[in-house]
Design a protein around this motif. Structure first.
Motif, short mmCIF file in Angstrom:
data_model
loop_
_atom_site.label_atom_id
_atom_site.label_comp_id
_atom_site.label_asym_id
_atom_site.label_seq_id
_atom_site.Cartn_x
_atom_site.Cartn_y
_atom_site.Cartn_z
N ASP A 1 0.84 -1.19 0.00
CA ASP A 1 0.00 0.00 0.00
C ASP A 1 0.89 1.26 0.00
N LEU A 2 0.23 2.40 -0.15
CA LEU A 2 0.97 3.66 -0.21
C LEU A 2 1.77 3.90 1.06
N ASN B 1 -3.69 0.50 -5.66
CA ASN B 1 -3.12 1.37 -4.62
C ASN B 1 -2.21 2.42 -5.23
N ALA C 1 -4.22 5.24 -6.45
CA ALA C 1 -4.78 6.11 -5.41
C ALA C 1 -3.76 7.16 -4.97
N GLY C 2 -2.48 6.93 -5.28
CA GLY C 2 -1.44 7.81 -4.73
C GLY C 2 -0.89 8.85 -5.67
N TRP D 1 -8.86 14.28 -1.69
CA TRP D 1 -9.17 12.88 -1.99
C TRP D 1 -8.48 12.05 -0.92
N ASP E 1 -6.81 9.15 1.06
CA ASP E 1 -6.15 7.89 0.74
C ASP E 1 -6.00 6.99 1.96
N ARG E 2 -6.26 7.53 3.16
CA ARG E 2 -6.17 6.71 4.37
C ARG E 2 -7.13 7.23 5.41
N GLY F 1 -4.42 12.79 2.88
CA GLY F 1 -4.48 12.90 1.43
C GLY F 1 -3.60 14.04 0.96
N ARG G 1 -10.61 5.46 1.77
CA ARG G 1 -9.96 5.75 0.49
C ARG G 1 -11.00 5.89 -0.62
N SER H 1 -8.82 9.41 -5.53
CA SER H 1 -8.10 8.29 -4.91
C SER H 1 -8.92 7.01 -4.95
#
Ligand code: GTP
Ligand code: MG
Length: 574
Positions: free
Chosen positions: A40-41, A68, A71-72, A181, A183-184, A197, A254, A296
């Motif tokens: 993951d990121l 993933n 998304a980053g 956006w 991401d976590r 994000g 996310r 994301s």
């Protein structure tokens, strides 16, 4: 602070390089550390030699975790593209580069890693391979910095190159429309819900009331952090962690977005340009299980190709996407399209219309704001901003209105006032739009809640274009050359000062004047005048004489007899 995302094939040394630059291991999951593989990121930051801070979003290279990676890489300033000198260009080198291309990335550099594990020849070979692979893309000509993250060679040069890269990369813009956006999302002990994000578009501040989309849940900002430091207010173009109240970390995650209420259209159908990868071995049609990566998030979409049945590899075309949930989107947002069954990247592109109203069979989407206003006729300035991200001054009341729609409405309202006669029209009976139009009519008087037609006080009677036309009546300069807008021409025509025919504008006076000048010639030549005679008499070129004669015919000043003109009954009308 700036944000850079890594990219590149699995195991080429992205995470090791981020650790060498920042001192932080971006692989934070136990499983990642055990397997030596990013899943993951990961996030880390450092200060560059110039004093500029940079945050890294470290992405996985393994094709299984492409979701993933996707998304980053949105919203970042630039990319650090990693290729191992030991292996050279590999499949996810290619796929990541294509993805960055369709996402509109413009800035980046290449790190050629693991330099200590190869000899000079191999290093040079890999460098040439990379240079060839990036030719024609945004990385064409970008620096290729040779490094080894384990023995440390090249790391100092890489820091300088990153500094230069960011110096040449435009800062994130603040449009007062923040969008994060996410991401976590997690719940650190004692802190409630925290989301992270890359912030774009505007500021966030402590105590801001925001909404989480697509759920629409209202939340409040309890705290903000960037680079592990608390802040009251943070601007765009940085990694942020937002402590939220009003939502459990299970209900936000996310792919969700954090925005201000009322500022965004919640788009569920969008028209877009799709650039299909040249490497695809089949055309793109509505068949297939398509996944769109927006912000994301990953969303199962249905796709319809607009126009042709299908799009061939290496071409671009228009598509309409239907999303399973509404998202805060704008024209200009980028997306990647993948096909779930074949697990392949199809292409990607740019959103053009986030609220298409034209039937798919007929539409030709574009992102032009004036074209949107023309399609809608009337649109509230707030709505226009939601649909385009652009603020325009309202032209009528609170609406931005297409000039043609204004004059049509003005004619209608004026007729209604005229029909009401001397007692006048009850203004309160009009709707808000018509009342706004009524205020524009300078030949209408309003008193005691009633509107009556008064003596025309016509500001267009002294319009500067009329002076320009009067100076050269039979050689009229175009409105464009005289700096006159289409809307003004429209109004001049409507008020009878100007006539327009076949793209040429004459003053109404010029048409009458032509009749007066030709009258003695008709007396001397009862068989009529040829176009050449009229040209000579008025000193005008053919380009102007032909439309002018047609206007004279239409107004009854002249009549056509074969290829000659004779005097008409209204030749000398004023
Ligand atoms: N000698 C040497 N080894 C390196 C270098 N960079 C990475 N490695 C080794 O290569 C392996 C993979 O490195 P990672 O940094 O995990 O690679 P990655 O690109 O992050 O891999 P994914 O995130 O899974 O795509 C590790 O064992 C590293 O120690 C380098 O510059 N020199
Ligand atoms: Mg990694």
């Amino acid at each position: 602070m700036r944000v850079i995302a890594t990219a590149g094939h699995v195991d080429h040394g992205k995470s090791t390089l981020v650790r060498a630059l920042t001192g932080t291991d971006p692989d934070r999951l136990a499983e990642e550390r055990r397997r030596g593989l990013t899943i993951d990121l990961g996030f880390a930051w450092c200060r560059l030699p110039s004093g500029r801070d940079v945050a890294f979003v470290d992405v996985p290279g393994h094709v299984r975790f492409l979701k993933n990676m996707l998304a980053g890489v949105g919203g970042v300033d630039a990319c650090l593209f990693v290729v191992a000198a030991t292996e050279g260009w590999k499949p996810q080198s290619e796929e990541h580069l294509r993805i960055l291309e369709v996402l509109g990335h413009r800035h980046g550099l290449v790190a050629l890693t693991k330099a200590g594990l190869v000899d000079d020849d191999q290093r040079e070979l890999s460098r040439l391979e990379v240079a060839e692979a990036v030719a024609g893309t945004f990385l064409d000509g970008a620096p290729i910095v040779t490094v080894d993250a384990v023995d440390g060679r090249g790391i100092a040069e890489l820091r300088l190159a990153l500094d230069r890269l960011l110096g040449d990369t435009p800062e994130a813009v603040d449009r007062d429309r923040p969008r994060l956006w996410i991401d976590r999302s997690f719940a650190p002990r004692g802190a409630g819900t925290v989301v992270t994000g890359t912030l774009t578009g505007g500021h966030l501040a402590v105590d801001d009331e925001l909404v989480v989309e697509p759920s629409g849940r209202v939340v409040r900002v309890r705290g903000l952090q960037s680079e592990e430091m608390a802040a009251d207010r943070l601007g765009p173009g940085r990694r942020v962690a937002v402590n939220l109240s009003g939502v459990s970390h299970h209900d936000v995650g996310r792919g969700d977005a954090l925005v201000r209420a009322g500022q965004w259209h919640r788009a569920q159908h969008v028209d877009a340009r799709l650039d299909v990868l040249a490497s695809l071995d089949h055309p793109v049609s509505r068949r297939g299980a398509h996944l769109a990566y927006l912000g994301s998030g990953e969303h199962a979409v249905t796709l319809r190709v607009l126009g042709p049945e299908q799009l061939e590899p290496g071409t671009s075309g228009f598509v309409r996407l239907h999303l399973p949930v509404p998202l805060p989107l704008l024209p200009g947002d980028r997306f990647v399209l993948r096909e779930a069954g074949r697990q392949e990247t199809v292409g990607g592109g740019e959103l053009l219309d986030v609220d298409p109203r034209t039937a798919a069979a007929r539409t030709r989407p574009d992102a032009d704001v004036d074209a949107l206003v023309a399609r809608r006729g009337w649109i509230e300035a707030d709505e226009l901003e939601r649909l385009t991200g652009e603020r325009q001054r309202p032209t009528v009341g609170r609406w931005v209105v297409d000039p043609a729609a204004v004059s049509a409405e003005a004619d209608r309202v004026r007729s209604a006032v005229e029909a009401a006669g001397p007692t006048g029209l009850d203004v309160a009976a009009l709707d808000e739009r018509d009342r706004a139009v009524l205020d524009l009519l300078d030949d209408v008087q309003q008193a005691g809640g009633r509107a009556t037609l008064g003596p025309a006080d016509d500001p267009f009677a002294s319009h500067p274009y009329l002076a320009v036309l009067a100076a050269e009546p039979f050689h009229p300069p175009t409105p464009g050359a005289a700096g006159v807008s289409r809307a003004e021409v429209h109004e001049l025509v409507r008020r009878g000062h100007v006539v327009e025919h076949k793209g040429v504008c004459f003053s109404t006076d010029a048409v009458a004047e032509a009749g007066r000048r030709l009258a003695p010639l008709f007396d001397a030549a009862p068989e009529g005048l040829a176009v050449g005679d009229v040209r000579a008499a008025l000193g005008a070129s053919r380009k102007y004489v032909v439309p002018l004669l047609e206007l004279l015919d239409a107004s009854g000043r002249t009549r056509r007899r074969g290829d000659r003109r004779i005097a008409g009954p209204r030749l000398l009308d004023p």
